[in-house]
Write a protein that holds these residues in place. Structure first.
Motif, PDB file in Angstrom:
ATOM      1  N   GLY A   1       0.795  -1.216   0.000  1.00 51.10           N
ATOM      2  CA  GLY A   1       0.000   0.000   0.000  1.00 51.10           C
ATOM      3  C   GLY A   1       0.829   1.268   0.000  1.00 51.10           C
ATOM      4  N   VAL A   2       2.149   1.135   0.165  1.00 52.21           N
ATOM      5  CA  VAL A   2       3.042   2.302   0.165  1.00 52.21           C
ATOM      6  C   VAL A   2       4.096   2.087  -0.908  1.00 52.21           C
ATOM      7  CG1 VAL A   2       4.631   3.714   1.514  1.00 52.21           C
ATOM      8  CG2 VAL A   2       2.689   2.605   2.641  1.00 52.21           C
ATOM      9  N   LYS A   3       4.073   2.867  -1.972  1.00 51.79           N
ATOM     10  CA  LYS A   3       4.991   2.681  -3.089  1.00 51.79           C
ATOM     11  C   LYS A   3       6.387   3.177  -2.739  1.00 51.79           C
ATOM     12  CE  LYS A   3       1.978   0.888  -5.842  1.00 51.79           C
ATOM     13  NZ  LYS A   3       2.061  -0.546  -6.171  1.00 51.79           N
ATOM     14  N   ASN A   4       7.385   2.394  -3.088  1.00 49.47           N
ATOM     15  CA  ASN A   4       8.779   2.781  -2.922  1.00 49.47           C
ATOM     16  C   ASN A   4       9.406   2.805  -4.317  1.00 49.47           C
ATOM     17  OD1 ASN A   4      11.426   3.191  -2.226  1.00 49.47           O
ATOM     18  ND2 ASN A   4      11.675   1.301  -1.064  1.00 49.47           N
ATOM     19  N   ASN A   5       9.387   3.962  -4.948  1.00 49.76           N
ATOM     20  CA  ASN A   5       9.851   4.082  -6.333  1.00 49.76           C
ATOM     21  C   ASN A   5      11.320   4.474  -6.451  1.00 49.76           C
ATOM     22  OD1 ASN A   5       7.249   3.503  -7.352  1.00 49.76           O
ATOM     23  ND2 ASN A   5       6.638   5.633  -7.130  1.00 49.76           N
TER      24      ASN A   5
ATOM     25  N   ASP B   1       4.391 -10.493   1.381  1.00 49.22           N
ATOM     26  CA  ASP B   1       3.255 -10.561   0.460  1.00 49.22           C
ATOM     27  C   ASP B   1       3.650 -10.970  -0.951  1.00 49.22           C
ATOM     28  OD1 ASP B   1       1.058  -9.646   2.208  1.00 49.22           O
ATOM     29  OD2 ASP B   1       2.212  -7.796   2.294  1.00 49.22           O
ATOM     30  N   GLY B   2       4.880 -10.656  -1.350  1.00 51.76           N
ATOM     31  CA  GLY B   2       5.270 -11.021  -2.710  1.00 51.76           C
ATOM     32  C   GLY B   2       6.629 -10.467  -3.090  1.00 51.76           C
ATOM     33  N   LEU B   3       7.121 -10.941  -4.212  1.00 51.91           N
ATOM     34  CA  LEU B   3       8.417 -10.531  -4.744  1.00 51.91           C
ATOM     35  C   LEU B   3       8.253 -10.100  -6.198  1.00 51.91           C
ATOM     36  CD1 LEU B   3      10.419 -13.605  -3.397  1.00 51.91           C
ATOM     37  CD2 LEU B   3      10.588 -11.281  -2.487  1.00 51.91           C
ATOM     38  N   GLU B   4       9.056  -9.131  -6.602  1.00 50.51           N
ATOM     39  CA  GLU B   4       9.024  -8.662  -7.993  1.00 50.51           C
ATOM     40  C   GLU B   4      10.421  -8.209  -8.373  1.00 50.51           C
ATOM     41  OE1 GLU B   4       7.063  -5.087 -10.750  1.00 50.51           O
ATOM     42  OE2 GLU B   4       6.916  -5.041  -8.561  1.00 50.51           O
ATOM     43  N   SER B   5      10.792  -8.399  -9.614  1.00 55.97           N
ATOM     44  CA  SER B   5      12.090  -7.915 -10.068  1.00 55.97           C
ATOM     45  C   SER B   5      11.972  -7.286 -11.451  1.00 55.97           C
ATOM     46  CB  SER B   5      13.119  -9.051 -10.103  1.00 55.97           C
ATOM     47  OG  SER B   5      12.843  -9.947 -11.160  1.00 55.97           O
ATOM     48  N   PHE B   6      12.877  -6.367 -11.724  1.00 53.92           N
ATOM     49  CA  PHE B   6      13.016  -5.796 -13.065  1.00 53.92           C
ATOM     50  C   PHE B   6      14.435  -5.257 -13.180  1.00 53.92           C
ATOM     51  CE2 PHE B   6      11.585  -2.230 -10.452  1.00 53.92           C
ATOM     52  CZ  PHE B   6      12.388  -1.183 -10.862  1.00 53.92           C
ATOM     53  N   CYS B   7      14.870  -4.986 -14.389  1.00 46.33           N
ATOM     54  CA  CYS B   7      16.195  -4.393 -14.577  1.00 46.33           C
ATOM     55  C   CYS B   7      16.038  -3.023 -15.222  1.00 46.33           C
ATOM     56  CB  CYS B   7      17.103  -5.297 -15.410  1.00 46.33           C
ATOM     57  SG  CYS B   7      16.577  -5.569 -17.122  1.00 46.33           S
ATOM     58  N   ILE B   8      16.926  -2.090 -14.874  1.00 43.66           N
ATOM     59  CA  ILE B   8      16.781  -0.734 -15.403  1.00 43.66           C
ATOM     60  C   ILE B   8      17.111  -0.680 -16.892  1.00 43.66           C
ATOM     61  CG2 ILE B   8      17.225   0.332 -13.164  1.00 43.66           C
ATOM     62  CD1 ILE B   8      19.993   1.152 -14.278  1.00 43.66           C
TER      63      ILE B   8
ATOM     64  N   VAL C   1       2.390  -5.852   7.939  1.00 40.83           N
ATOM     65  CA  VAL C   1       2.478  -6.222   9.351  1.00 40.83           C
ATOM     66  C   VAL C   1       1.163  -6.859   9.745  1.00 40.83           C
ATOM     67  CG1 VAL C   1       2.847  -5.411  11.710  1.00 40.83           C
ATOM     68  CG2 VAL C   1       4.095  -4.349   9.815  1.00 40.83           C
ATOM     69  N   LYS C   2       1.245  -8.077  10.251  1.00 41.55           N
ATOM     70  CA  LYS C   2       0.037  -8.836  10.594  1.00 41.55           C
ATOM     71  C   LYS C   2      -0.128  -8.918  12.106  1.00 41.55           C
ATOM     72  CE  LYS C   2      -0.971 -10.438   6.334  1.00 41.55           C
ATOM     73  NZ  LYS C   2      -2.254 -10.295   5.649  1.00 41.55           N
ATOM     74  N   ASP C   3      -1.368  -8.813  12.540  1.00 43.14           N
ATOM     75  CA  ASP C   3      -1.659  -8.995  13.959  1.00 43.14           C
ATOM     76  C   ASP C   3      -1.556 -10.462  14.336  1.00 43.14           C
ATOM     77  OD1 ASP C   3      -2.097  -6.316  14.352  1.00 43.14           O
ATOM     78  OD2 ASP C   3      -4.256  -6.451  13.974  1.00 43.14           O
ATOM     79  N   ALA C   4      -1.345 -10.693  15.620  1.00 46.20           N
ATOM     80  CA  ALA C   4      -1.299 -12.062  16.112  1.00 46.20           C
ATOM     81  C   ALA C   4      -2.669 -12.721  15.937  1.00 46.20           C
ATOM     82  CB  ALA C   4      -0.908 -12.065  17.584  1.00 46.20           C
ATOM     83  N   TYR C   5      -2.657 -14.012  15.689  1.00 50.58           N
ATOM     84  CA  TYR C   5      -3.909 -14.764  15.600  1.00 50.58           C
ATOM     85  C   TYR C   5      -3.655 -16.164  16.138  1.00 50.58           C
ATOM     86  CZ  TYR C   5      -1.732 -16.784  11.424  1.00 50.58           C
ATOM     87  OH  TYR C   5      -0.869 -17.403  10.565  1.00 50.58           O
ATOM     88  N   GLU C   6      -4.716 -16.894  16.351  1.00 51.96           N
ATOM     89  CA  GLU C   6      -4.566 -18.234  16.940  1.00 51.96           C
ATOM     90  C   GLU C   6      -4.208 -19.241  15.872  1.00 51.96           C
ATOM     91  OE1 GLU C   6      -7.790 -21.127  18.477  1.00 51.96           O
ATOM     92  OE2 GLU C   6      -7.167 -19.981  20.249  1.00 51.96           O
TER      93      GLU C   6
END
Length: 236
Positions: free
Chosen positions: A111-115, A167-174, A147-152
Motif C-alpha cells: 500500500g506504500v509505493k517505494n519508487n 506478500d510477494g516478490l518482484e524484479s526488473f532491470c533498469i 504487518v500482521k496482527d497475532a492470531y490463533e
C-alpha cells in the motif's frame, strides 16, 4: 529476445526462486525480535512507521541469499558488497559469463509505493565508472511486506506473535527502461559539501516503466551506460 536480455531474465528468475525458497522456510512470516522481545508486539511501536523495517529486511535477504547460494549447488553465487552500502547503489552482486549482476533490494510496505532506486551519482559510479569494460545488469528486487496482527494457530491452539508477512516478490532491470526522453528523481542529498542534482535518487514507478519500455532488441549495457551518462551530464 537478445542474448543480453535473455541472460538478465534468467538471472531474475533464479533470484526470485532463491528469495522465495528463503521466505518459504519461515512460512513467509518473520518476527522482529531484540533480546527475545517482539519489537512489533505493541501496535504503537516506533519501528513500524519508520524506515527501520526496510533496512532490516534488506539485510536479512542479503545475508540469506549469500548463505543460500554459497552452500547449495545453485546457478549463481551471490556475494554482498564489501563495505558500507550507503555509498553504493546496490546491496549484493553475482558474476557469470562476463556479466556483473548488481542487485538492489528494496523493501516495500504493501500500500506504500517505494519508487526510489538509488542516488544518480552512486548509480553512475557503479555502473559507468567502475570497470566500464565489464558488462553490467542492474536488477531491482522488490520485497513487499505487511504487518500482521497475532492470531490463533488452529493446529496448536496458541496465539502467534505479531509479525512481518511477505506478500510477494518482484524484479526488473533498469536496462528495460528508456530514459532518453527524461527521467524522474527526488532532491535528496547525502553530501553537505557538494550538493548537486545528481545526489537525488532516480525514481522509477510502475507507470514510468510501462510508458518508457525499450524494445527488446535495444536492451543492452551500452545503451543504459550512455543514458545514465547523459542524465549525469544534463544534471551538472
Amino acid at each position: 529476445m537478445n542474448d543480453y536480455y535473455a541472460r538478465s531474465i534468467a538471472f531474475q528468475k533464479e533470484l526470485i526462486k532463491y528469495a522465495s525458497s528463503i521466505f518459504q522456510t519461515y512460512g513467509r512470516e518473520l518476527v522482529l525480535r531484540l533480546e527475545e522481545y517482539n519489537l512489533l508486539q505493541n501496535k504503537n511501536n516506533c519501528i513500524e512507521s519508520s524506515t527501520a523495517i526496510g533496512f532490516v529486511l534488506e539485510e536479512f535477504i542479503v545475508s540469506k541469499l549469500e548463505m543460500y547460494t554459497h552452500c547449495a549447488e545453485e546457478s549463481y553465487r551471490i556475494d554482498r558488497f564489501i563495505g558500507s552500502t550507503t555509498s553504493e547503489s546496490y546491496d549484493c552482486f553475482a558474476e557469470q559469463d562476463n556479466v556483473r549482476y548488481l542487485v538492489n533490494i528494496k523493501a516495500e510496505k504493501s500500500g506504500v509505493k517505494n519508487n526510489a532506486i538509488a542516488a544518480i551519482s552512486q548509480l553512475h559510479k557503479n555502473y559507468c565508472l567502475e570497470e566500464p569494460q565489464m558488462e553490467k545488469n542492474y536488477v531491482v528486487l522488490k520485497v513487499r511486506y505487511s504487518v500482521k496482527d497475532a492470531y490463533e494457530d488452529s493446529a496448536y491452539k496458541r496465539a502467534k506473535p505479531r509479525h512481518l508477512y511477505i506478500d510477494g516478490l518482484e524484479s526488473f532491470c533498469i536496462e528495460e527502461i528508456d530514459f532518453s526522453n527524461g527521467h524522474q528523481q527526488d532532491n535528496r542529498s547525502w553530501s553537505e559539501t557538494k550538493k548537486t542534482k545528481n545526489n537525488g535518487r532516480l525514481m522509477v514507478s510502475q507507470s514510468f516503466r510501462e510508458k518508457n519500455r525499450l524494445p527488446e532488441e535495444e536492451i543492452s549495457y551500452q545503451h543504459t551506460f550512455q543514458m545514465l551518462s547523459d542524465i549525469v551530464s544534463t544534471n551538472n
